[in-house]
Design a protein around this motif. Structure first.
Motif, PDB file in Angstrom:
ATOM      1  N   MET A  69      -8.597   5.760  -8.554  1.00 46.29           N
ATOM      2  CA  MET A  69      -9.177   6.621  -7.531  1.00 46.29           C
ATOM      3  C   MET A  69      -8.191   7.720  -7.143  1.00 46.29           C
ATOM      4  SD  MET A  69      -9.010   7.296  -4.011  1.00 46.29           S
ATOM      5  CE  MET A  69      -8.309   5.812  -3.285  1.00 46.29           C
ATOM      6  N   ALA A  70      -6.945   7.340  -6.841  1.00 45.21           N
ATOM      7  CA  ALA A  70      -5.941   8.318  -6.427  1.00 45.21           C
ATOM      8  C   ALA A  70      -5.612   9.285  -7.557  1.00 45.21           C
ATOM      9  CB  ALA A  70      -4.676   7.612  -5.964  1.00 45.21           C
ATOM     10  N   ALA A  71      -5.606   8.784  -8.787  1.00 45.29           N
ATOM     11  CA  ALA A  71      -5.285   9.638  -9.929  1.00 45.29           C
ATOM     12  C   ALA A  71      -6.344  10.717 -10.129  1.00 45.29           C
ATOM     13  CB  ALA A  71      -5.145   8.794 -11.192  1.00 45.29           C
ATOM     14  N   HIS A  75      -7.811  -3.129  -0.705  1.00 42.43           N
ATOM     15  CA  HIS A  75      -7.874  -2.628  -2.080  1.00 42.43           C
ATOM     16  C   HIS A  75      -6.942  -3.388  -3.017  1.00 42.43           C
ATOM     17  CE1 HIS A  75     -10.089   1.178  -1.283  1.00 42.43           C
ATOM     18  NE2 HIS A  75      -9.515   1.103  -0.098  1.00 42.43           N
ATOM     19  N   ALA A  76      -7.383  -3.546  -4.273  1.00 42.74           N
ATOM     20  CA  ALA A  76      -6.498  -3.918  -5.371  1.00 42.74           C
ATOM     21  C   ALA A  76      -6.091  -2.642  -6.098  1.00 42.74           C
ATOM     22  CB  ALA A  76      -7.193  -4.879  -6.321  1.00 42.74           C
ATOM     23  N   LEU A  77      -5.067  -2.730  -6.934  1.00 40.96           N
ATOM     24  CA  LEU A  77      -4.552  -1.538  -7.589  1.00 40.96           C
ATOM     25  C   LEU A  77      -5.449  -1.053  -8.721  1.00 40.96           C
ATOM     26  CD1 LEU A  77      -0.706  -2.182  -7.802  1.00 40.96           C
ATOM     27  CD2 LEU A  77      -1.869  -0.474  -6.403  1.00 40.96           C
ATOM     28  N   THR A  78      -5.888  -1.959  -9.573  1.00 38.83           N
ATOM     29  CA  THR A  78      -6.555  -1.519 -10.804  1.00 38.83           C
ATOM     30  C   THR A  78      -7.948  -2.098 -10.993  1.00 38.83           C
ATOM     31  OG1 THR A  78      -5.474  -3.310 -12.056  1.00 38.83           O
ATOM     32  CG2 THR A  78      -4.350  -1.174 -11.986  1.00 38.83           C
ATOM     33  N   GLU A  79      -8.390  -2.964 -10.104  1.00 37.63           N
ATOM     34  CA  GLU A  79      -9.711  -3.576 -10.245  1.00 37.63           C
ATOM     35  C   GLU A  79     -10.475  -3.454  -8.930  1.00 37.63           C
ATOM     36  OE1 GLU A  79     -10.898  -4.747 -13.020  1.00 37.63           O
ATOM     37  OE2 GLU A  79      -9.032  -4.613 -14.173  1.00 37.63           O
ATOM     38  N   PRO A  80     -11.798  -3.336  -8.984  1.00 36.66           N
ATOM     39  CA  PRO A  80     -12.584  -3.380  -7.741  1.00 36.66           C
ATOM     40  C   PRO A  80     -12.385  -4.713  -7.037  1.00 36.66           C
ATOM     41  CG  PRO A  80     -13.918  -2.654  -9.607  1.00 36.66           C
ATOM     42  CD  PRO A  80     -12.641  -3.189 -10.176  1.00 36.66           C
ATOM     43  N   ARG A  81     -12.553  -4.705  -5.729  1.00 39.53           N
ATOM     44  CA  ARG A  81     -12.382  -5.937  -4.953  1.00 39.53           C
ATOM     45  C   ARG A  81     -13.503  -6.044  -3.929  1.00 39.53           C
ATOM     46  NH1 ARG A  81      -6.929  -6.771  -1.556  1.00 39.53           N
ATOM     47  NH2 ARG A  81      -6.117  -7.482  -3.564  1.00 39.53           N
ATOM     48  N   ALA A  82     -13.993  -7.258  -3.737  1.00 38.41           N
ATOM     49  CA  ALA A  82     -14.976  -7.510  -2.685  1.00 38.41           C
ATOM     50  C   ALA A  82     -14.233  -7.689  -1.369  1.00 38.41           C
ATOM     51  CB  ALA A  82     -15.790  -8.755  -3.004  1.00 38.41           C
ATOM     52  N   HIS A  83     -14.668  -6.970  -0.335  1.00 38.82           N
ATOM     53  CA  HIS A  83     -14.042  -7.081   0.984  1.00 38.82           C
ATOM     54  C   HIS A  83     -15.128  -6.941   2.037  1.00 38.82           C
ATOM     55  CE1 HIS A  83     -10.842  -6.873   3.973  1.00 38.82           C
ATOM     56  NE2 HIS A  83     -11.489  -5.857   4.525  1.00 38.82           N
ATOM     57  N   ASP A  84     -15.256  -7.956   2.878  1.00 37.10           N
ATOM     58  CA  ASP A  84     -16.266  -7.959   3.934  1.00 37.10           C
ATOM     59  C   ASP A  84     -17.663  -7.683   3.387  1.00 37.10           C
ATOM     60  OD1 ASP A  84     -14.469  -8.597   5.902  1.00 37.10           O
ATOM     61  OD2 ASP A  84     -14.196  -6.550   6.618  1.00 37.10           O
ATOM     62  N   ARG A 122       1.797   9.687  -5.907  1.00 34.09           N
ATOM     63  CA  ARG A 122       2.653   9.667  -7.090  1.00 34.09           C
ATOM     64  C   ARG A 122       2.798   8.244  -7.630  1.00 34.09           C
ATOM     65  NH1 ARG A 122       7.168  11.989  -5.209  1.00 34.09           N
ATOM     66  NH2 ARG A 122       8.363  10.069  -4.930  1.00 34.09           N
ATOM     67  N   TYR A 123       3.000   7.291  -6.734  1.00 35.03           N
ATOM     68  CA  TYR A 123       3.102   5.897  -7.162  1.00 35.03           C
ATOM     69  C   TYR A 123       1.808   5.428  -7.821  1.00 35.03           C
ATOM     70  CZ  TYR A 123       2.634   0.849  -6.681  1.00 35.03           C
ATOM     71  OH  TYR A 123       2.370  -0.482  -6.919  1.00 35.03           O
ATOM     72  N   LEU A 124       0.656   5.729  -7.200  1.00 32.60           N
ATOM     73  CA  LEU A 124      -0.620   5.267  -7.727  1.00 32.60           C
ATOM     74  C   LEU A 124      -0.962   5.943  -9.047  1.00 32.60           C
ATOM     75  CD1 LEU A 124      -2.649   5.057  -4.403  1.00 32.60           C
ATOM     76  CD2 LEU A 124      -1.840   3.153  -5.805  1.00 32.60           C
ATOM     77  N   ARG A 125      -0.598   7.193  -9.199  1.00 30.87           N
ATOM     78  CA  ARG A 125      -0.788   7.851 -10.480  1.00 30.87           C
ATOM     79  C   ARG A 125       0.051   7.194 -11.568  1.00 30.87           C
ATOM     80  NH1 ARG A 125      -1.136  14.418  -9.264  1.00 30.87           N
ATOM     81  NH2 ARG A 125      -3.411  14.464  -8.960  1.00 30.87           N
ATOM     82  N   GLY A 153       6.529   4.830  -1.957  1.00 32.32           N
ATOM     83  CA  GLY A 153       5.141   4.860  -2.416  1.00 32.32           C
ATOM     84  C   GLY A 153       4.543   3.477  -2.574  1.00 32.32           C
ATOM     85  N   ARG A 154       5.219   2.618  -3.320  1.00 27.41           N
ATOM     86  CA  ARG A 154       4.726   1.245  -3.520  1.00 27.41           C
ATOM     87  C   ARG A 154       4.714   0.488  -2.203  1.00 27.41           C
ATOM     88  NH1 ARG A 154       7.461  -3.740  -5.146  1.00 27.41           N
ATOM     89  NH2 ARG A 154       6.045  -5.099  -6.320  1.00 27.41           N
TER      90      ARG A 154
END
Length: 249
Positions: free
Chosen positions: A192-194, A173-182, A240-243, A161-162
């Motif tokens: 989001m996944a949870a 994507h970052a795991l727990t914070e929004p990220r600027a991309h392009d 499962r990992y992201l949750r 999973g990780r």
């Protein structure tokens, strides 16, 4: 810009490629998941939507022709560190996420690369940067695909999973914070996944359709080109990992 090779890690990946020459199907699937095929025109080379003289042109080369002059160890370094045979850094190739590939998976991808043959319909265009494109490089708006030390492990983990999250999602994507991309803000993965039911998360990663039929924008393109190749069990372990991350575990 020159950068010294990583001989031990590259040699390990070289041996992995030799051991896994029979794993072409898995190497092909990994090449789909990581974007090798979508960027390089299914291996034949491509010209991304050409832009005007100010920006330049991005033309990923035909893989077989390009790889023919590389050893397996040099290919491993290019994939996971963004460094060419000559020691130059490349741009736009996602070494930042592919650096997390395990040695055995790098070997599988290299085995797939070695199975390809140059063809008469290969696209042999050239990547070049116009004045605006060069200015973006100079100012750091466009960063080189340089990873000084790769982060990959020897083997793909039994509970991946990780691992899959890092390889396939960390470019945007970052795991727990929004990220600027392009120039856009992408949501954090864990919350989001949870928030998705398992069936909806499968639909998101296999069809590019958000919960309730929501349009997920560019994510839909990534799913169509790359992530649709995830197996259902892999989607489940990623969620499962992201949750777990969202729950602080």
């Amino acid at each position: 810009m020159g950068h010294p090779p990583q001989p031990c890690r590259a040699a390990h990946a070289h041996r992995g490629a030799a051991r896994h020459t029979a794993s072409l199907a898995e190497g092909s699937r990994l090449a789909t998941l990581t974007g090798c095929k979508s960027c390089h025109g299914d291996g034949k080379g491509a010209v991304w939507t050409p832009v005007d003289w100010r920006e330049g042109q991005v033309a990923p080369p035909p893989i077989a022709r390009s790889a023919a002059r590389y050893s397996d160890a040099e290919l491993a370094r290019l994939i996971r560190q963004g460094v060419t045979k000559e020691g130059r850094t490349v741009f736009l190739m996602p070494a930042w996420s592919m650096t997390y590939l395990a040695d055995d998976d790098v070997g599988r991808i290299i085995a797939w690369v070695r199975s390809l043959k140059p063809g008469p319909d290969d696209v042999q265009a050239t990547t070049w940067f116009g004045p605006v494109g060069r200015w973006k490089i100079l100012t750091g708006a466009t960063l080189p695909s340089l990873v000084v030390a790769p982060h990959g492990v020897a083997k793909r983990p039994a509970d991946p999973g990780r691992y899959l999250t890092r390889v396939l999602c960390s470019e945007c994507h970052a795991l727990t914070e929004p990220r600027a991309h392009d120039g856009k803000v992408v949501p954090p993965l864990a919350p989001m996944a949870a928030g998705y039911a398992p069936a909806d998360f499968q639909r998101l990663l296999h069809q590019g359709v958000g919960a309730g039929g929501r349009d997920v924008g560019f994510m839909g393109t990534i799913v169509k080109e790359n992530l649709h190749a995830l197996r259902p069990d892999e989607v489940a372990v990623v969620q499962r990992y992201l949750r777990g991350v969202a729950a602080g575990r």
